[in-house]
Design an enzyme around this catalytic site. Structure first.
Site, PDB file in Angstrom:
ATOM      1  N   GLY A  34      -1.551 -10.877  -2.609  1.00 45.43           N
ATOM      2  CA  GLY A  34      -2.155 -12.125  -2.160  1.00 45.43           C
ATOM      3  C   GLY A  34      -2.346 -12.165  -0.661  1.00 45.43           C
ATOM      4  N   HIS A  40      -9.072  -6.920   1.924  1.00 51.41           N
ATOM      5  CA  HIS A  40      -9.002  -6.954   0.450  1.00 51.41           C
ATOM      6  C   HIS A  40     -10.388  -7.143  -0.162  1.00 51.41           C
ATOM      7  CE1 HIS A  40      -4.762  -8.495   1.277  1.00 51.41           C
ATOM      8  NE2 HIS A  40      -4.543  -7.474   0.480  1.00 51.41           N
ATOM      9  N   GLN A  64      10.023  -4.522  -4.187  1.00 52.19           N
ATOM     10  CA  GLN A  64       9.648  -3.608  -3.107  1.00 52.19           C
ATOM     11  C   GLN A  64      10.030  -4.111  -1.718  1.00 52.19           C
ATOM     12  OE1 GLN A  64       5.325  -4.057  -4.227  1.00 52.19           O
ATOM     13  NE2 GLN A  64       5.014  -3.739  -2.046  1.00 52.19           N
ATOM     14  N   GLN A 156       1.783   5.020   0.365  1.00 47.51           N
ATOM     15  CA  GLN A 156       1.702   4.321  -0.926  1.00 47.51           C
ATOM     16  C   GLN A 156       0.561   4.889  -1.766  1.00 47.51           C
ATOM     17  OE1 GLN A 156       2.066  -0.084  -1.591  1.00 47.51           O
ATOM     18  NE2 GLN A 156      -0.157  -0.018  -1.555  1.00 47.51           N
ATOM     19  N   SER A 188      -4.473  -6.715   8.039  1.00 47.55           N
ATOM     20  CA  SER A 188      -3.219  -6.754   7.295  1.00 47.55           C
ATOM     21  C   SER A 188      -2.827  -8.204   7.083  1.00 47.55           C
ATOM     22  CB  SER A 188      -2.129  -6.052   8.105  1.00 47.55           C
ATOM     23  OG  SER A 188      -0.853  -6.415   7.620  1.00 47.55           O
ATOM     24  N   SER A 189      -2.161  -8.469   5.964  1.00 52.58           N
ATOM     25  CA  SER A 189      -1.674  -9.840   5.709  1.00 52.58           C
ATOM     26  C   SER A 189      -0.633 -10.239   6.745  1.00 52.58           C
ATOM     27  CB  SER A 189      -1.044  -9.923   4.317  1.00 52.58           C
ATOM     28  OG  SER A 189      -1.966  -9.512   3.362  1.00 52.58           O
TER      29      SER A 189
HETATM   30  O1  PAF Z   1      -0.132  -2.796  -1.173  1.00 53.59           O
HETATM   31  C1  PAF Z   1       0.319  -3.816  -1.728  1.00 53.59           C
HETATM   32  O2  PAF Z   1      -0.111  -4.953  -1.494  1.00 53.59           O
HETATM   33  C2  PAF Z   1       1.456  -3.665  -2.738  1.00 53.59           C
HETATM   34  O3  PAF Z   1       2.338  -2.671  -2.377  1.00 53.59           O
HETATM   35  C3  PAF Z   1       0.952  -3.469  -4.183  1.00 53.59           C
HETATM   36  C4  PAF Z   1       0.198  -2.158  -4.346  1.00 53.59           C
HETATM   37  C5  PAF Z   1       0.077  -4.635  -4.602  1.00 53.59           C
HETATM   38  C6  PAF Z   1       2.156  -3.428  -5.137  1.00 53.59           C
HETATM   39  O4  PAF Z   1       2.894  -4.607  -5.085  1.00 53.59           O
END
Ligand code: PAF
Length: 291
Positions: A34, A40, A64, A156, A188-189
């Site tokens: 979000g 995004h 996480q 990631q 970035s958020s």
């Molecule tokens: O990159 C992110 O926003 C998060 O690590 C993800 C891939 C949505 C997993 O929670």
């Protein structure tokens, strides 16, 4: 009028996707936590170019986060996020509750391999296990054909690509180039948590990577020279606290300490950095031999 549908549990999500697939439609998936920004929306546009329907997931994944405070303070502007998805012609938003994702009795984790032991891994114990666990669950519910991840979180992306192949998901993983503000700061958020002074200062992060690329392009420069130039740029900024700058192979993520050991070509080596501004940690990376 928008036809956006919001789904809140895995069974409803799977049923929606099964129905789309029965109609012969392909599904492109953008997983998010979000606080959607232009970066995004660029991932959504990428998914829309590749597939018939786009699904965006919005779930702040407790597994996480290393700090409760970071998890609790993570922005959750759900109404704005749904409006942004509507504007971007997303077909479905998958926004499961924590109880739907991790009900009482939940116990399974997906354990990533060696790619998670490098770079950010030792600094964030359990983080990548939390990421691949939730991504595996999201893939199970959304059943996408293609999934798009930003290159900003380069490690990631590498770990998820490996997991998708290792677990025979059949899902194509796409790495989308980093989207930047006009002054070069990676979107970035976390940027919204910077004060105006910190936001101005944060331009030192992309500038440090510009300096790294310039040094790498100089004949005879060593990886240590490249890291030193990048660090100097960050350390000249009083509001910034440098955490690390590292040079690594784009495929294995292993550190490069000698340019003689690698091929100096676009795509072979990346430089990554992490920098703190107060309690906000920003990360960024670039192709070291770009252009
Ligand atoms: O990159 C992110 O926003 C998060 O690590 C993800 C891939 C949505 C997993 O929670």
């Amino acid at each position: 009028m928008s036809n956006l549908i919001t789904l809140a549990d895995p069974a409803a999500m799977r049923a929606w996707s099964a129905e789309r697939h029965r109609r012969g439609r392909t599904i492109g998936f953008v997983p998010t936590m979000g606080a959607l920004h232009a970066g995004h929306i660029a991932l959504v546009a990428d998914a829309a170019r590749r597939c018939d329907d786009v699904v965006v997931s919005i779930f702040v994944n407790p597994l996480q986060f290393n700090e409760d405070a970071d998890f609790n303070s993570y922005p959750r502007p759900i109404d704005d996020d749904v409006a942004a998805c509507t504007g971007a012609r997303v077909a479905a938003v998958y926004a499961p509750t924590a109880a739907a994702m991790y009900p009482d009795g939940y116990q399974t984790r997906v354990v990533p391999g060696a790619l998670a032991d490098l770079m950010e891994g030792p600094m964030r114990p359990g983080h990548f296990e939390g990421v691949v666990t939730v991504v595996t669950k999201l893939f199970g519910a959304v059943q996408p054909d293609v999934a798009i991840f930003g290159q900003k979180d380069y490690q990631q992306l590498a770990i998820v690509t490996q997991m998708a192949a290792d677990l025979d998901t059949g899902i194509e993983i796409i790495g989308h180039p980093i989207e930047r503000d006009p002054d070069g700061l990676a979107q970035s958020s976390r940027n919204v948590r910077l004060t105006p002074e910190q936001r101005s200062a944060a331009v030192c992060v992309p500038r440090s990577l510009d300096a790294a690329l310039a040094t790498a392009a100089r004949r005879g420069s060593t990886p240590a020279d490249v890291v030193a130039t990048a660090m100097n740029v960050v350390e000249a900024e009083p509001l910034a606290a440098h955490e690390y700058t590292t040079i690594f192979r784009a495929d294995t993520l292993t550190e490069v300490t000698d340019f003689a050991a690698i091929e100096r070509r676009p795509g072979s080596v990346r430089v990554a950095t992490a920098v703190w501004f107060g309690d906000v940690r920003l990360i960024d990376n670039r192709d070291l031999f770009d252009e």
